[in-house]
Design an enzyme around this catalytic site. Structure first.
Site, PDB file in Angstrom:
ATOM      1  N   HIS A 145     -37.595 -55.740  75.115  1.00  0.00           N
ATOM      2  CA  HIS A 145     -38.543 -55.107  76.036  1.00  0.00           C
ATOM      3  C   HIS A 145     -37.877 -54.941  77.403  1.00  0.00           C
ATOM      4  O   HIS A 145     -37.111 -55.815  77.825  1.00  0.00           O
ATOM      5  CB  HIS A 145     -39.800 -55.965  76.146  1.00  0.00           C
ATOM      6  CG  HIS A 145     -40.907 -55.251  76.867  1.00  0.00           C
ATOM      7  ND1 HIS A 145     -40.945 -55.173  78.240  1.00  0.00           N
ATOM      8  CD2 HIS A 145     -41.967 -54.544  76.408  1.00  0.00           C
ATOM      9  CE1 HIS A 145     -42.005 -54.449  78.593  1.00  0.00           C
ATOM     10  NE2 HIS A 145     -42.641 -54.056  77.501  1.00  0.00           N
ATOM     11  N   GLU A 173     -39.954 -46.832  75.119  1.00  0.00           N
ATOM     12  CA  GLU A 173     -40.768 -47.108  76.293  1.00  0.00           C
ATOM     13  C   GLU A 173     -39.997 -46.712  77.551  1.00  0.00           C
ATOM     14  O   GLU A 173     -39.167 -47.494  78.036  1.00  0.00           O
ATOM     15  CB  GLU A 173     -41.105 -48.594  76.365  1.00  0.00           C
ATOM     16  CG  GLU A 173     -41.914 -49.091  75.191  1.00  0.00           C
ATOM     17  CD  GLU A 173     -42.729 -50.315  75.558  1.00  0.00           C
ATOM     18  OE1 GLU A 173     -43.945 -50.287  75.362  1.00  0.00           O
ATOM     19  OE2 GLU A 173     -42.150 -51.296  76.072  1.00  0.00           O
ATOM     20  N   SER A 232     -48.165 -47.037  79.386  1.00  0.00           N
ATOM     21  CA  SER A 232     -49.467 -46.566  79.852  1.00  0.00           C
ATOM     22  C   SER A 232     -50.266 -45.818  78.782  1.00  0.00           C
ATOM     23  O   SER A 232     -51.006 -44.886  79.080  1.00  0.00           O
ATOM     24  CB  SER A 232     -49.305 -45.702  81.113  1.00  0.00           C
ATOM     25  OG  SER A 232     -48.711 -46.470  82.151  1.00  0.00           O
ATOM     26  N   GLU A 242     -38.892 -55.417  80.285  1.00  0.00           N
ATOM     27  CA  GLU A 242     -39.108 -56.546  81.204  1.00  0.00           C
ATOM     28  C   GLU A 242     -38.133 -57.681  80.889  1.00  0.00           C
ATOM     29  O   GLU A 242     -37.641 -58.363  81.791  1.00  0.00           O
ATOM     30  CB  GLU A 242     -40.571 -57.013  81.122  1.00  0.00           C
ATOM     31  CG  GLU A 242     -41.500 -56.026  81.826  1.00  0.00           C
ATOM     32  CD  GLU A 242     -42.914 -55.976  81.288  1.00  0.00           C
ATOM     33  OE1 GLU A 242     -43.333 -56.880  80.550  1.00  0.00           O
ATOM     34  OE2 GLU A 242     -43.618 -54.992  81.617  1.00  0.00           O
ATOM     35  N   ASN A 266     -49.238 -55.577  73.068  1.00  0.00           N
ATOM     36  CA  ASN A 266     -48.287 -56.508  73.692  1.00  0.00           C
ATOM     37  C   ASN A 266     -49.011 -57.132  74.884  1.00  0.00           C
ATOM     38  O   ASN A 266     -49.172 -56.495  75.918  1.00  0.00           O
ATOM     39  CB  ASN A 266     -47.046 -55.728  74.145  1.00  0.00           C
ATOM     40  CG  ASN A 266     -46.114 -56.574  74.998  1.00  0.00           C
ATOM     41  OD1 ASN A 266     -46.227 -57.807  75.013  1.00  0.00           O
ATOM     42  ND2 ASN A 266     -45.202 -55.922  75.709  1.00  0.00           N
ATOM     43  N   LYS A 302     -48.114 -59.527  76.776  1.00  0.00           N
ATOM     44  CA  LYS A 302     -47.247 -60.064  77.836  1.00  0.00           C
ATOM     45  C   LYS A 302     -47.713 -61.482  78.205  1.00  0.00           C
ATOM     46  O   LYS A 302     -48.175 -62.213  77.329  1.00  0.00           O
ATOM     47  CB  LYS A 302     -47.243 -59.106  79.031  1.00  0.00           C
ATOM     48  CG  LYS A 302     -46.938 -57.665  78.585  1.00  0.00           C
ATOM     49  CD  LYS A 302     -46.643 -56.722  79.698  1.00  0.00           C
ATOM     50  CE  LYS A 302     -46.316 -55.345  79.113  1.00  0.00           C
ATOM     51  NZ  LYS A 302     -45.925 -54.368  80.107  1.00  0.00           N
ATOM     52  N   GLY A 319     -46.821 -49.772  82.685  1.00  0.00           N
ATOM     53  CA  GLY A 319     -47.715 -50.406  83.653  1.00  0.00           C
ATOM     54  C   GLY A 319     -47.915 -49.592  84.919  1.00  0.00           C
ATOM     55  O   GLY A 319     -48.450 -50.095  85.907  1.00  0.00           O
TER      56      GLY A 319
HETATM   57  P1  PGA Z   1     -48.384 -50.706  79.438  1.00  0.00           P
HETATM   58  O1  PGA Z   1     -47.223 -51.609  78.814  1.00  0.00           O
HETATM   59  O2  PGA Z   1     -49.168 -50.141  78.266  1.00  0.00           O
HETATM   60  O3  PGA Z   1     -49.200 -51.642  80.279  1.00  0.00           O
HETATM   61  O4  PGA Z   1     -47.727 -49.631  80.216  1.00  0.00           O
HETATM   62  C1  PGA Z   1     -46.541 -51.230  77.643  1.00  0.00           C
HETATM   63  C2  PGA Z   1     -45.460 -52.226  77.325  1.00  0.00           C
HETATM   64  O5  PGA Z   1     -44.822 -52.742  78.249  1.00  0.00           O
HETATM   65  O6  PGA Z   1     -45.204 -52.537  76.143  1.00  0.00           O
END
Ligand code: PGA
Length: 251
Positions: free
Chosen positions: A95, A167, A213, A97, A9, A11, A173
């Site tokens: 997601h 998640e 992560s 976000e 992903n 982003k 992140g």
């Molecule tokens: P990350 O993001 O691996 O940077 O923690 C995962 C995601 O948001 O899908």
């Protein structure tokens, strides 16, 4: 048996030229493994160039969101059919976000899931609790609610085409991964909820990805767990070397 699925992903990262450069680096490093499927979800504007570069490979192309209507007066939105025309076979929806920064609801996730399924695309439905919710002992309730509402009205037959991504918001992140036991426990719950919605045999086919992560160092131990069928990878999918080594994991 369920095949592993690893999705990058990206982003809001990798413009068209960065996408081309990434894939020029990544594709020679990528070693196809029959047991592991791989997909990349670039930003909308890089979908074209990403699709061109991936056309000779087995890697799936996807998007990070979609609208539920086919067309119409929805400024700034993109439909499942439009994504399909661009060569996408999946879209990430719900997601955290999108939920936190853009106010997306379980009901919106549900409409998107139904639209994707009827266009023949795979919805990757993201669920997960915040740190507050975990500390209040609400993680199971939150995830169950997100799944029940997000997948309402999806027939058992269509449910088998859905991928779920767990998640935990506190692990995205942040460099904090859920422990393998914490992740497995929620994945097991998710499989139970899917069984309630679509029956045991569907739930045994459903792939449940872990995200938060994940990197080339911790992927194998997470993927060793019974109910963890893959990963949704943000940061570590932006580095060709790391992503190639991650998708080449051995459990
Ligand atoms: P990350 O993001 O691996 O940077 O923690 C995962 C995601 O948001 O899908």
């Amino acid at each position: 048996m369920r095949k592993y699925l690893i999705i990058g992903n990206w982003k809001m990262n990798q413009n068209r030229s960065e996408t081309a450069a990434f894939l020029d680096d990544f594709l020679p490093l990528y070693k196809k493994n029959e047991d592991v499927e791989v997909g990349i979800a670039p930003p909308f504007t890089s979908i074209g160039v990403c699709g061109d570069k991936l056309s000779e490979s087995s890697i799936f192309l996807g998007a990070q969101n979609c609208h539920w209507e086919d067309s119409g007066a929805y400024t700034g939105e993109i439909s499942a059919g439009m994504l399909k025309e661009c060569g996408c076979s999946f879209a990430i929806i719900g997601h955290s976000e999108r939920r936190q920064l853009f106010g997306e609801s379980d009901e919106g996730v549900n409409k998107r899931a139904l639209a994707l399924l009827s266009a023949g695309l795979t919805p990757i439905v993201c669920v997960g609790e915040t740190l507050d919710e975990r500390e209040q002992g609400e993680a199971f309730n939150v995830v169950t609610r997100q799944l029940e509402r997000g997948l309402a009205g999806v027939s058992p037959e269509k449910l088998s085409q859905v991928v779920v991504a767990y998640e935990p918001v506190w692990a995205i992140g942040t460099g904090k991964t859920a422990s393998t036991a914490q992740a497995q426990e929620v994945h097991k719950l998710i499989r139970k909820v899917i069984a309630k919605l679509g029956g045991d045999s569907i739930s045994q086919q459903t792939r449940i990805l872990y995200g938060g992560s994940v990197n080339d160092k911790n992927a194998a131990s997470l993927l060793r767990e019974n109910d963890i069928d893959g990963a949704l990878v943000g940061g570590a999918s932006l580095d060709a070397q790391k992503f190639a080594s991650l998708v080449g994991f051995r459990v």
